[in-house]
Design a protein around this motif. Sequence first.
Motif, PDB file in Angstrom:
ATOM      1  N   ASP A  19      43.977  33.075 -18.948  1.00  0.00           N
ATOM      2  CA  ASP A  19      43.410  31.954 -18.164  1.00  0.00           C
ATOM      3  C   ASP A  19      41.783  31.682 -18.533  1.00  0.00           C
ATOM      4  N   GLY A  20      41.169  32.651 -18.557  1.00  0.00           N
ATOM      5  CA  GLY A  20      39.714  32.536 -19.027  1.00  0.00           C
ATOM      6  C   GLY A  20      39.548  31.786 -20.565  1.00  0.00           C
ATOM      7  N   GLU A  21      40.294  32.303 -21.381  1.00  0.00           N
ATOM      8  CA  GLU A  21      40.048  31.803 -22.863  1.00  0.00           C
ATOM      9  C   GLU A  21      40.565  30.477 -22.878  1.00  0.00           C
ATOM     10  N   ALA A  22      41.876  30.137 -22.205  1.00  0.00           N
ATOM     11  CA  ALA A  22      42.475  28.911 -22.202  1.00  0.00           C
ATOM     12  C   ALA A  22      41.407  27.732 -21.756  1.00  0.00           C
ATOM     13  N   GLN A  23      40.826  28.145 -20.591  1.00  0.00           N
ATOM     14  CA  GLN A  23      39.707  27.204 -20.015  1.00  0.00           C
ATOM     15  C   GLN A  23      38.724  26.912 -21.106  1.00  0.00           C
TER      16      GLN A  23
ATOM     17  N   PHE B 143      42.355  24.194 -22.967  1.00  0.00           N
ATOM     18  CA  PHE B 143      43.843  24.054 -22.787  1.00  0.00           C
ATOM     19  C   PHE B 143      44.193  24.199 -21.205  1.00  0.00           C
ATOM     20  N   GLU B 144      45.037  23.444 -20.757  1.00  0.00           N
ATOM     21  CA  GLU B 144      45.588  23.588 -19.512  1.00  0.00           C
ATOM     22  C   GLU B 144      46.117  24.766 -18.958  1.00  0.00           C
ATOM     23  N   HIS B 145      46.983  25.335 -19.858  1.00  0.00           N
ATOM     24  CA  HIS B 145      47.827  26.455 -19.233  1.00  0.00           C
ATOM     25  C   HIS B 145      47.498  27.704 -20.277  1.00  0.00           C
TER      26      HIS B 145
END
Lengths: 135, 98
Positions: A95-99, A103-105
């Motif tokens: 989640d942290g890296e996606a944000q 990226f959404e997911h």
Amino acid sequence: MAAAGLSYALLVQGSPYSRQPAHSALRFAEALPDQGHRLACVFFYHDGVYNAAAMMSPPPDEPHLLMRWRALHDAQQCELLVCVASALRRGLLDDGEAQRHGFEHASLASPFELTGLGQLIEAAQRHDRLITFGP
Amino acid sequence: MSTLHLVNHSAFTSRVLEEVRHAAQEGDAIMLIEDGVYSALGADIMPFAPRVSVYLLTEDARARGLDADGITSASVRPVDVAGFVNLTAEHDRTLSWS
């Protein structure tokens, strides 16, 4: 005579569904408790990080490696550690890296955790055995 | 300190087993898994140092049709996955060759 009650760490470097290391590591890990040993952690490195793909969707009549890793985690409370540098390159983000990357997911499955290579060194020092399942 | 050498590639496609032959010391053991079990085909596996035992994983041999009598070398000892776990416990360390 085998030493009793050892603490194990496994290193998985092979990609799932192309060669056999994920299957070999799972089968080995699942056999540890019956021999009196404990699995502390599995470290996924290089193409081994694909084992943590959250959207892994094999046909229903084939082995589901992600579910088997999750079952292993539940049964033995082992940590499933994923090399962050290998994972980001291959599109496996929590989640942290996606944000952070816009990226959404997230694409990294729970309970896998992104960690640094230092965790592998620590696992090798802390546990009685480190077994590598290479490509 | 004894070492269990883990080999997962066939000697027909990789020279790893030959390298292991030079590296293995007295008291070490070789464990053939995955395609490594093909190296046990035939009467004689290449010679190793004295007191170096060679094992193969029966599940991987069976999956490749190599589990019938006489197909693999008599000097290679079959072990199941429990035996594989025991070998990693008996030896001080396990070294994987790829």
